[in-house]
Design an enzyme around this catalytic site. Structure first.
Site, PDB file in Angstrom:
ATOM      1  N   ARG A   1      -0.622  -9.746  -0.586  1.00 38.05           N
ATOM      2  CA  ARG A   1      -1.457 -10.902  -0.256  1.00 38.05           C
ATOM      3  C   ARG A   1      -2.815 -10.532   0.308  1.00 38.05           C
ATOM      4  O   ARG A   1      -3.836 -11.063  -0.122  1.00 38.05           O
ATOM      5  CB  ARG A   1      -0.756 -11.787   0.794  1.00 38.05           C
ATOM      6  CG  ARG A   1       0.230 -12.740   0.232  1.00 38.05           C
ATOM      7  CD  ARG A   1       1.345 -12.979   1.241  1.00 38.05           C
ATOM      8  NE  ARG A   1       2.133 -11.769   1.346  1.00 38.05           N
ATOM      9  CZ  ARG A   1       3.154 -11.488   0.556  1.00 38.05           C
ATOM     10  NH1 ARG A   1       3.539 -12.356  -0.334  1.00 38.05           N
ATOM     11  NH2 ARG A   1       3.818 -10.356   0.666  1.00 38.05           N
ATOM     12  N   THR A   2      -2.826  -9.674   1.307  1.00 41.86           N
ATOM     13  CA  THR A   2      -4.104  -9.409   1.985  1.00 41.86           C
ATOM     14  C   THR A   2      -5.080  -8.779   0.999  1.00 41.86           C
ATOM     15  O   THR A   2      -6.220  -9.224   0.864  1.00 41.86           O
ATOM     16  CB  THR A   2      -3.887  -8.495   3.205  1.00 41.86           C
ATOM     17  OG1 THR A   2      -2.890  -9.088   4.033  1.00 41.86           O
ATOM     18  CG2 THR A   2      -5.167  -8.330   4.004  1.00 41.86           C
TER      19      THR A   2
ATOM     20  N   LYS B   1      -5.048  15.061   0.949  1.00 37.72           N
ATOM     21  CA  LYS B   1      -5.498  16.458   1.013  1.00 37.72           C
ATOM     22  C   LYS B   1      -5.788  16.861   2.458  1.00 37.72           C
ATOM     23  O   LYS B   1      -6.194  17.981   2.722  1.00 37.72           O
ATOM     24  CB  LYS B   1      -6.773  16.628   0.190  1.00 37.72           C
ATOM     25  CG  LYS B   1      -6.618  16.269  -1.275  1.00 37.72           C
ATOM     26  CD  LYS B   1      -7.953  16.484  -1.990  1.00 37.72           C
ATOM     27  CE  LYS B   1      -7.924  15.947  -3.401  1.00 37.72           C
ATOM     28  NZ  LYS B   1      -9.262  15.955  -4.014  1.00 37.72           N
TER      29      LYS B   1
ATOM     30  N   ARG C   1      -7.074  -1.322   5.535  1.00 35.31           N
ATOM     31  CA  ARG C   1      -5.763  -1.425   6.197  1.00 35.31           C
ATOM     32  C   ARG C   1      -5.245  -0.017   6.419  1.00 35.31           C
ATOM     33  O   ARG C   1      -5.316   0.828   5.521  1.00 35.31           O
ATOM     34  CB  ARG C   1      -4.780  -2.207   5.310  1.00 35.31           C
ATOM     35  CG  ARG C   1      -3.336  -2.064   5.770  1.00 35.31           C
ATOM     36  CD  ARG C   1      -2.388  -2.942   5.016  1.00 35.31           C
ATOM     37  NE  ARG C   1      -2.556  -4.337   5.388  1.00 35.31           N
ATOM     38  CZ  ARG C   1      -1.721  -5.308   5.019  1.00 35.31           C
ATOM     39  NH1 ARG C   1      -0.668  -5.030   4.260  1.00 35.31           N
ATOM     40  NH2 ARG C   1      -1.932  -6.554   5.399  1.00 35.31           N
TER      41      ARG C   1
ATOM     42  N   HIS D   1      -4.209  -7.967  12.998  1.00 38.82           N
ATOM     43  CA  HIS D   1      -4.360  -8.402  11.606  1.00 38.82           C
ATOM     44  C   HIS D   1      -5.195  -9.687  11.672  1.00 38.82           C
ATOM     45  O   HIS D   1      -4.685 -10.791  11.477  1.00 38.82           O
ATOM     46  CB  HIS D   1      -2.982  -8.646  10.994  1.00 38.82           C
ATOM     47  CG  HIS D   1      -2.976  -8.769   9.501  1.00 38.82           C
ATOM     48  ND1 HIS D   1      -4.134  -8.933   8.746  1.00 38.82           N
ATOM     49  CD2 HIS D   1      -1.941  -8.766   8.612  1.00 38.82           C
ATOM     50  CE1 HIS D   1      -3.797  -9.012   7.467  1.00 38.82           C
ATOM     51  NE2 HIS D   1      -2.482  -8.908   7.360  1.00 38.82           N
TER      52      HIS D   1
HETATM   53  C1  NCD Z   1       1.974  -8.754   7.109  1.00 39.57           C
HETATM   54  C2  NCD Z   1       1.354  -7.437   7.517  1.00 39.57           C
HETATM   55  O1  NCD Z   1       0.965  -6.635   6.663  1.00 39.57           O
HETATM   56  O2  NCD Z   1       1.231  -7.248   8.708  1.00 39.57           O
HETATM   57  N1  NCD Z   1       1.777  -9.060   5.758  1.00 39.57           N
HETATM   58  C3  NCD Z   1       0.633  -9.696   5.383  1.00 39.57           C
HETATM   59  O3  NCD Z   1      -0.459  -9.152   5.485  1.00 39.57           O
HETATM   60  N2  NCD Z   1       0.747 -10.954   4.966  1.00 39.57           N
HETATM   61  C4  NCD Z   1       3.381  -8.911   7.537  1.00 39.57           C
HETATM   62  C5  NCD Z   1       4.408  -7.901   7.116  1.00 39.57           C
HETATM   63  O4  NCD Z   1       4.129  -6.928   6.417  1.00 39.57           O
HETATM   64  O5  NCD Z   1       5.551  -8.105   7.497  1.00 39.57           O
END
Ligand code: NCD
Length: 300
Positions: free
Chosen positions: A51-52, A81, A102, A130
């Site tokens: 999703r993100t 590496k 991320r 997040h």
């Molecule tokens: C979440 C995350 O990556 O923190 N997912 C997301 O971005 N919607 C939650 C998760 O991974 O459980």
């Protein structure tokens, strides 16, 4: 707004501006279709994401920007590496106009920002933050409930390693008369530092031991997945599952949210219930991330 590293940098004023902009973008996305046509945005994900990453990519494309992507930074970038995160960021800094990242390190966004001259947007940092998820969460709550003041929120699941609740608590606590409840396994209870943060902002945290201790008129049940990849012990499956029977103990206005992916913590038997908001919530990721990008580039 030069960077978006965490929700701790947002005050009520810039939060409201972002939510208002996302609402405008959602109503009329066409208006922004060329807003970032001169920009190249780097998307670098060192942890899995559906999703993100994809909603950021959709937001980028809907704003007319172009992107360069490392979908699986952990295995496909020079970090395998042995390159340091700092060096990777220093290099990307010369290839793009902003970096969305991320990473599994709690301070990864701050580390990236410390060596970057381009804006850094945190797409999830370890168990800490997040911010764009929290923004889309609060946007969804506001869309459904009309306001955040007076919100009664119950967070469930993994309150230690799940970063989404850590960010969301910082946003809801900017509002008045908010009450927060927590329901999780003993080993996954909300760390004291978040309880202290809430208390400093005048929000009482109520630890619950069962669904019976959660008020029946709770506005939001926000469940989260046990983040098995972040620790060694086997804590087993979720104890507090939301299914039809559980949901029916609550008000007809109680909504169920989840950042997704879900495992067994929300039963599929409530997916068709109009109180189940998690898929609509995920779709709000696009206008929110468009709004964040517009703000970052001062194109709002
Ligand atoms: C979440 C995350 O990556 O923190 N997912 C997301 O971005 N919607 C939650 C998760 O991974 O459980």
């Amino acid at each position: 707004m030069k960077n978006l590293l965490g929700c701790n940098q947002l005050n009520k004023e810039n939060l409201i501006e972002l939510l208002d902009l996302a609402e405008k973008v959602k109503r009329n996305p066409e208006q922004y279709k060329n807003a970032l046509s001169d920009k190249i945005i780097a998307v670098m994900f060192f942890e899995p994401s559906t999703r993100t990453r994809m909603s950021f990519e959709s937001a980028i494309l809907r704003l007319g920007a172009r992107m360069i992507v490392t979908e699986n930074g952990k295995t496909n970038s020079s970090s395998t590496k042995g390159e340091s995160l700092e060096d990777t960021v220093r290099v990307i800094n010369g290839y793009a106009d902003a970096l969305i990242m991320r990473h599994s390190l709690d301070d990864s966004a701050e580390i990236a920002q410390s060596v970057a001259t381009i804006p850094v947007i945190n797409g999830g940092s370890g168990k800490k933050e997040h911010p764009t998820q929290a923004l889309l969460d609060i946007f969804t709550i506001k869309e459904k409930r009309g306001k955040i003041d007076g919100l009664k929120l119950c967070i469930l699941g993994d309150l230690v390693y799940g970063r989404t609740t850590h960010s969301l608590l910082q946003l809801v606590s900017l509002y008045d008369n908010v009450e927060v409840y927590g329901l999780s396994k003993k080993a996954l209870e909300l760390p004291q530092k978040y309880i202290d943060m809430l208390s400093e902002r005048g929000v009482k945290y109520n630890k619950c031991n069962s669904f019976d201790e959660v008020p029946k008129d709770i506005d939001v049940l926000y469940h989260t997945r046990i983040q098995k990849e972040r620790f060694e012990e086997d804590l087993g499956n979720e104890e507090f599952v939301i299914n039809k029977k559980v949901l029916n103990q609550f008000s007809e206005n109680t909504i169920v949210m989840h950042p997704l992916p879900r495992l067994d913590e929300i039963s599929t038997d409530i997916d068709d219930d109009e109180r189940a908001m998690y898929f609509k919530q995920a779709h709000n990721g696009v206008p929110i991330r468009m709004a964040v990008l517009l703000k970052i580039f001062g194109r709002d």
